[in-house]
Structure formats: structure tokens, C-alpha cells
Design a protein around this motif. Structure first.
Motif, PDB file in Angstrom:
ATOM      1  N   ALA A   1       2.753  18.964  40.822  1.00  0.00           N
ATOM      2  CA  ALA A   1       2.543  18.457  42.268  1.00  0.00           C
ATOM      3  C   ALA A   1       1.372  17.749  42.157  1.00  0.00           C
ATOM      4  O   ALA A   1       1.181  17.211  43.291  1.00  0.00           O
TER       5      ALA A   1
ATOM      6  N   ILE B   1       6.313  21.686  42.767  1.00  0.00           N
ATOM      7  CA  ILE B   1       7.296  21.467  43.905  1.00  0.00           C
ATOM      8  C   ILE B   1       8.556  21.423  42.790  1.00  0.00           C
ATOM      9  O   ILE B   1       8.577  21.188  41.854  1.00  0.00           O
TER      10      ILE B   1
ATOM     11  N   MET C   1      -0.285  21.206  52.791  1.00  0.00           N
ATOM     12  CA  MET C   1      -0.374  22.422  51.983  1.00  0.00           C
ATOM     13  C   MET C   1      -1.376  23.344  52.471  1.00  0.00           C
ATOM     14  O   MET C   1      -2.544  23.027  53.017  1.00  0.00           O
TER      15      MET C   1
ATOM     16  N   ASN D   1      -1.068  11.661  47.139  1.00  0.00           N
ATOM     17  CA  ASN D   1      -0.188  12.660  47.678  1.00  0.00           C
ATOM     18  C   ASN D   1      -0.217  12.980  49.175  1.00  0.00           C
ATOM     19  O   ASN D   1      -1.459  12.669  49.871  1.00  0.00           O
TER      20      ASN D   1
ATOM     21  N   GLU E   1       5.293  24.254  51.503  1.00  0.00           N
ATOM     22  CA  GLU E   1       5.091  23.243  52.416  1.00  0.00           C
ATOM     23  C   GLU E   1       5.788  21.787  51.852  1.00  0.00           C
ATOM     24  O   GLU E   1       5.981  21.989  50.481  1.00  0.00           O
TER      25      GLU E   1
ATOM     26  N   THR F   1       0.353  15.794  52.001  1.00  0.00           N
ATOM     27  CA  THR F   1       0.836  17.217  52.149  1.00  0.00           C
ATOM     28  C   THR F   1       0.229  18.054  53.357  1.00  0.00           C
ATOM     29  O   THR F   1      -0.554  17.443  53.662  1.00  0.00           O
TER      30      THR F   1
ATOM     31  N   LEU G   1       5.565  18.096  50.260  1.00  0.00           N
ATOM     32  CA  LEU G   1       4.323  17.289  49.671  1.00  0.00           C
ATOM     33  C   LEU G   1       5.030  15.980  49.204  1.00  0.00           C
ATOM     34  O   LEU G   1       5.998  16.291  48.283  1.00  0.00           O
TER      35      LEU G   1
ATOM     36  N   LEU H   1       4.936  25.407  46.176  1.00  0.00           N
ATOM     37  CA  LEU H   1       4.555  25.253  47.448  1.00  0.00           C
ATOM     38  C   LEU H   1       5.800  25.567  48.358  1.00  0.00           C
ATOM     39  O   LEU H   1       6.869  25.226  48.020  1.00  0.00           O
TER      40      LEU H   1
END
Length: 233
Positions: free
Chosen positions: A171, A135, A114, A110, A212, A112, A214, A210
Motif C-alpha cells: 500500500a 491492501i 488509515m 496516496n 480503512e 487514506t 487507501l 488495512l
């Protein structure tokens, strides 16, 4: 505090072929930087001190990369001659977290930004056995899908459902209380987080949605999307 992370990085990257014929998935470059480098920087930024990375496909390249990278993290590599599966890797490496109450586990494929510190704070604020990063997805039938109550407790989990009940997806970022692994042994039956662990944690896990971005870099199109995204951050 939570200081240790297992980065799951041993996958074959089949959907990224031919790119992964000669490069392990975790070292695929995004804007000239290997994906693994993004993770090491993010983990250090949020207070992680020790990282275990499992390897398999083209493992010698990961070894070379870790030897060359300048990181304050203490990095341990765990080579798997035969892939153990995501859950199998956690169980096999119990010694890594034997003295810790909780461990961070992340799919290294991933990308991200995050806020892991906030995720850790959230996990420490409740008494459940796990916190699962989530997500919203446009393709719920291709993902692990959760149902939550009004308190964000996970009340249902199904891997790649034919008829999804929500569009809230796993996620691949987890915080687990290590006690749940103490009596488990690695086997060919119990080897996958999504199929073999998360359904058994329904009612005992918290859903963390999340804020943010991803991106699961599981295909060439997703990789291109990630390369575009990183340019505007």
C-alpha cells in the motif's frame, strides 16, 4: 515512540498529465485541499512531530505551500536535483532519523484515512525489521504482491508479477527499523523500495492489512475516485 515520517513526494506524476504539467502531484487538490495537506493533518493526528518531504518536480510550489500552511509539525524539505528513487531518498536522508529506532515512510500520492496509531502500535509489538501496509487489489499484476503466513509474517514478495500468487498488495505505507539502512549507501542500483528493499526483507517483515480505505492517486481516473470518496467520509 515513533515520531518521524518521510513523505515521498518527488514523483513526476506522469500519468496525471496534463494536470501535473503545472502542479506537483503532491499538491493536486481533492475537494479544494492539496493532497499534502491531508497527509500533514493525518500525521499530526497520530502523534508524528517531524516530517521530511522530498521534492523535485516544480519544487518551488511545494516550498511555497509549506511556508503558507499552518501546521504544528516540524517540516524539512529535501530537494533532489536528480530523482534518487524511493529507497535512495531514505538512505540519502539518514541524518533525519539517525537517533531513532524506527521511521515511518509513506508514498504521498496516496489518499487514506488509515489509523496510523494502530499501525505504529502493531510495529512496536513484534521484533521484525519492518511493517508493510497492505491492501487487497483488483489488479495484482500491476502491484507489489505479498504472501503471508498465518501470523501475517511476509514470506514472499514480488513486484508486478506476471502470475500473481495473491491479491494482497503493497500500500506504500511502511515502518522500518532504521538499522537496516545504516550500512547502505545511495546508488543508481539500490534506489527503489519495491524492487530493491522489500524482497530482501522477506522473513523479516510483518504484513499489516488495512481496514480503512487507501487510494493510489496514480491516474486521472483514480483522482476522480478519490474526490468522490472524500465526499462521503
Amino acid at each position: 515512540m515513533i515520531k518521524k515520517c518521510i513523505l515521498l513526494a518527488a514523483g513526476l506524476g506522469t500519468r496525471l498529465k496534463p494536470l501535473t504539467n503545472h502542479t506537483p502531484k503532491c499538491l493536486v487538490k481533492i475537494q479544494g485541499k492539496p493532497l499534502l495537506d491531508y497527509w500533514l493533518n493525518l500525521l499530526y493526528k497520530h502523534g508524528i512531530t517531524n516530517v521530511l518531504i522530498n521534492t523535485h518536480h516544480l519544487s518551488e510550489q511545494v516550498v511555497k505551500f509549506i511556508k503558507s500552511v499552518d501546521t504544528p509539525l516540524e517540516v524539512q524539505l529535501s530537494y533532489e536535483k536528480e530523482l534518487l528513487g524511493s529507497l535512495g531518498t531514505i538512505i540519502y536522508n539518514k541524518n533525519f532519523y539517525k537517533d531513532d529506532e524506527s521511521v515511518l515512510v509513506i508514498n504521498a500520492d496516496n489518499l487514506t484515512n488509515m489509523n496510523l496509531s494502530r499501525f505504529i502500535e502493531c510495529h512496536l509489538s513484534h521484533n521484525l525489521d519492518a511493517s508493510i501496509g497492505l491492501i487487497e487489489t483488483e489488479n495484482p499484476s500491476e502491484c507489489g504482491i505479498v504472501e503471508m503466513d498465518f501470523d501475517n509474517n511476509i514470506i514472499g514478495y514480488e513486484e508486478k508479477p506476471i502470475i500473481p500468487k495473491t491479491n494482497i498488495s503493497n500500500a506504500g505505507v511502511y515502518l522500518f527499523n532504521t538499522i537496516i539502512f545504516r550500512n547502505l549507501e545511495a546508488s543508481c542500483v539500490l534506489n527503489d523500495i519495491g524492487n530493491d528493499l522489500l524482497p530482501n526483507l522477506v522473513g523479516r517483515s510483518y504484513g499489516y492489512l488495512l481496514d480503512e480505505f487507501l487510494i493510489d492517486i496514480g491516474s486521472l481516473s483514480a483522482l476522480e475516485k478519490a474526490r468522490e470518496k472524500i465526499q462521503i467520509l
